[in-house]
Design a protein around this motif. Structure first.
Motif, PDB file in Angstrom:
ATOM      1  N   TRP A 218       0.835  -1.213   0.000  1.00 30.44           N
ATOM      2  CA  TRP A 218       0.000   0.000   0.000  1.00 30.44           C
ATOM      3  C   TRP A 218       0.864   1.256   0.000  1.00 30.44           C
ATOM      4  N   THR A 220       3.712   1.692  -1.305  1.00 32.96           N
ATOM      5  CA  THR A 220       4.295   1.976  -2.624  1.00 32.96           C
ATOM      6  C   THR A 220       3.240   2.542  -3.579  1.00 32.96           C
ATOM      7  N   VAL A 221       1.949   2.208  -3.304  1.00 28.57           N
ATOM      8  CA  VAL A 221       0.868   2.631  -4.205  1.00 28.57           C
ATOM      9  C   VAL A 221       0.367   4.036  -3.863  1.00 28.57           C
ATOM     10  N   GLN A 222       0.301   4.339  -2.563  1.00 27.88           N
ATOM     11  CA  GLN A 222      -0.346   5.577  -2.119  1.00 27.88           C
ATOM     12  C   GLN A 222       0.548   6.792  -2.373  1.00 27.88           C
ATOM     13  N   LYS A 223      -0.039   7.806  -3.014  1.00 25.04           N
ATOM     14  CA  LYS A 223       0.742   9.000  -3.354  1.00 25.04           C
ATOM     15  C   LYS A 223       0.726  10.031  -2.238  1.00 25.04           C
ATOM     16  N   GLU A 232      -5.721   4.391  -6.773  1.00 26.22           N
ATOM     17  CA  GLU A 232      -4.787   3.705  -5.879  1.00 26.22           C
ATOM     18  C   GLU A 232      -5.369   2.379  -5.383  1.00 26.22           C
ATOM     19  N   VAL A 235      -5.069  -0.168  -8.191  1.00 30.93           N
ATOM     20  CA  VAL A 235      -3.686  -0.654  -8.382  1.00 30.93           C
ATOM     21  C   VAL A 235      -3.328  -1.649  -7.275  1.00 30.93           C
ATOM     22  N   PHE A 236      -3.694  -1.313  -6.032  1.00 35.46           N
ATOM     23  CA  PHE A 236      -3.417  -2.185  -4.884  1.00 35.46           C
ATOM     24  C   PHE A 236      -4.010  -3.578  -5.111  1.00 35.46           C
ATOM     25  N   CYS A 239      -2.383  -5.609  -8.012  1.00 34.94           N
ATOM     26  CA  CYS A 239      -1.112  -6.227  -7.598  1.00 34.94           C
ATOM     27  C   CYS A 239      -1.368  -7.524  -6.826  1.00 34.94           C
TER      28      CYS A 239
END
Length: 297
Positions: A218, A220-223, A232, A235-236, A239
């Protein structure tokens, strides 16, 4: 929700709200209540108690137990709200006491219900004066009691209760959001349960992810920390699905997400939620309030 920000954490007194934790609550959405007067909670408790007794006389609620007196308590909980704009929560508790035993015998709590609004300002803003907005209702205990209490509230305050289901999309939000919560020493796995459609025999697939792995993914995904977007969340999950497919050759995206369990809380698509950590209570209730409001609007 298209994006979601976590609420400030300091707003909840753990002592006052401990009753919410570690119980399975069934969720409902409730339209605004008409002419609910906080000063009259004692009267309401008496009227609701009389209503339950009368319904039992009709023999409708047989399983409620004929030999038990039901005592009703209603209380206001200012601690269970997001901001000053929210109405204080309203707690309804039913206790039973055997008629045969002495007056001071032990009372046993048999059912609880809680009306609340946590950061639910977008519903309360444009309400006419005589309406109270408490869009989320949580119940814990026998459904026969929920039905009795619900029908009395609907008659008395001209409101409408509806079961609040949680869509697979909202469950995936919860999985991402709660996987990203930092918990000290609470190492329970993030578990996703999927049901596989169109099979002769029902089949559920359970997918457990180590909490540290889930949080690392998470992160690595969260901006923007503290904020979440649909992209997001997608994408999570993609993966996680890709990882599962690599090992088991099964496409989870073709199955239906029905349950999410994490160290923060667990939620089932039927609208049953269990909240495990007091510091995340406002965040979880805020999300559920938002779901309840979107069902009403």
């Amino acid at each position: 929700p298209h994006s979601f920000s976590f609420p400030p954490q300091e707003s909840v007194d753990p002592q006052q709200t401990a009753f919410v934790l570690r119980k399975a609550w069934t969720l409902y959405s409730v339209t605004p209540l008409y002419r609910l007067r906080r000063g009259r909670l004692r009267d309401y408790a008496r009227l609701l108690s009389a209503f339950i007794a009368a319904e039992k006389q009709k023999g409708l609620a047989v399983e409620v137990g004929g030999e038990l007196d039901i005592k009703v308590a209603l209380s206001s909980l200012a601690e269970l709200r997001g901001s000053e704009l929210d109405q204080p929560a309203l707690l309804v508790q039913l206790s039973s006491r055997s008629r045969a035993s002495s007056r001071n015998s032990e009372e046993k709590l048999v059912w609880s219900g809680c009306f609340c609004s946590v950061f639910g300002d977008d519903l309360s803003e444009n309400l006419p004066e005589d309406f109270s907005s408490l869009p989320l209702f949580l119940s814990h205990g026998a459904e026969s009691y929920t039905a009795l209490v619900g029908s009395w509230f609907q008659k008395t305050f001209d409101c409408c209760f509806r079961r609040l289901a949680i869509s697979p999309q909202n469950l995936s939000w919860m999985a991402a959001m709660w996987a990203g919560c930092g918990l000290d020493g609470a190492a329970s796995a993030v578990e996703l349960v999927f049901s596989v459609p169109r099979l002769a025999q029902p089949l559920d697939i359970s997918y457990a992810i180590h909490p540290e792995d889930a949080k690392a993914l998470w992160d690595t995904v969260q901006k923007t920390p503290g904020e979440i977007t649909q992209e997001e969340v997608d994408v999570f999950l993609d993966c996680l699905y890709a990882h599962f497919h690599r090992h088991f050759k099964i496409h989870l995206s073709a199955a239906k997400l029905v349950k999410v369990s994490t160290a923060v809380a667990s939620a089932h698509c039927d609208g049953i939620v269990k909240i495990l950590q007091s510091q995340y209570l406002p965040g979880v209730l805020m999300l559920l309030t938002e779901l309840a409001i979107s069902q009403i609007q």
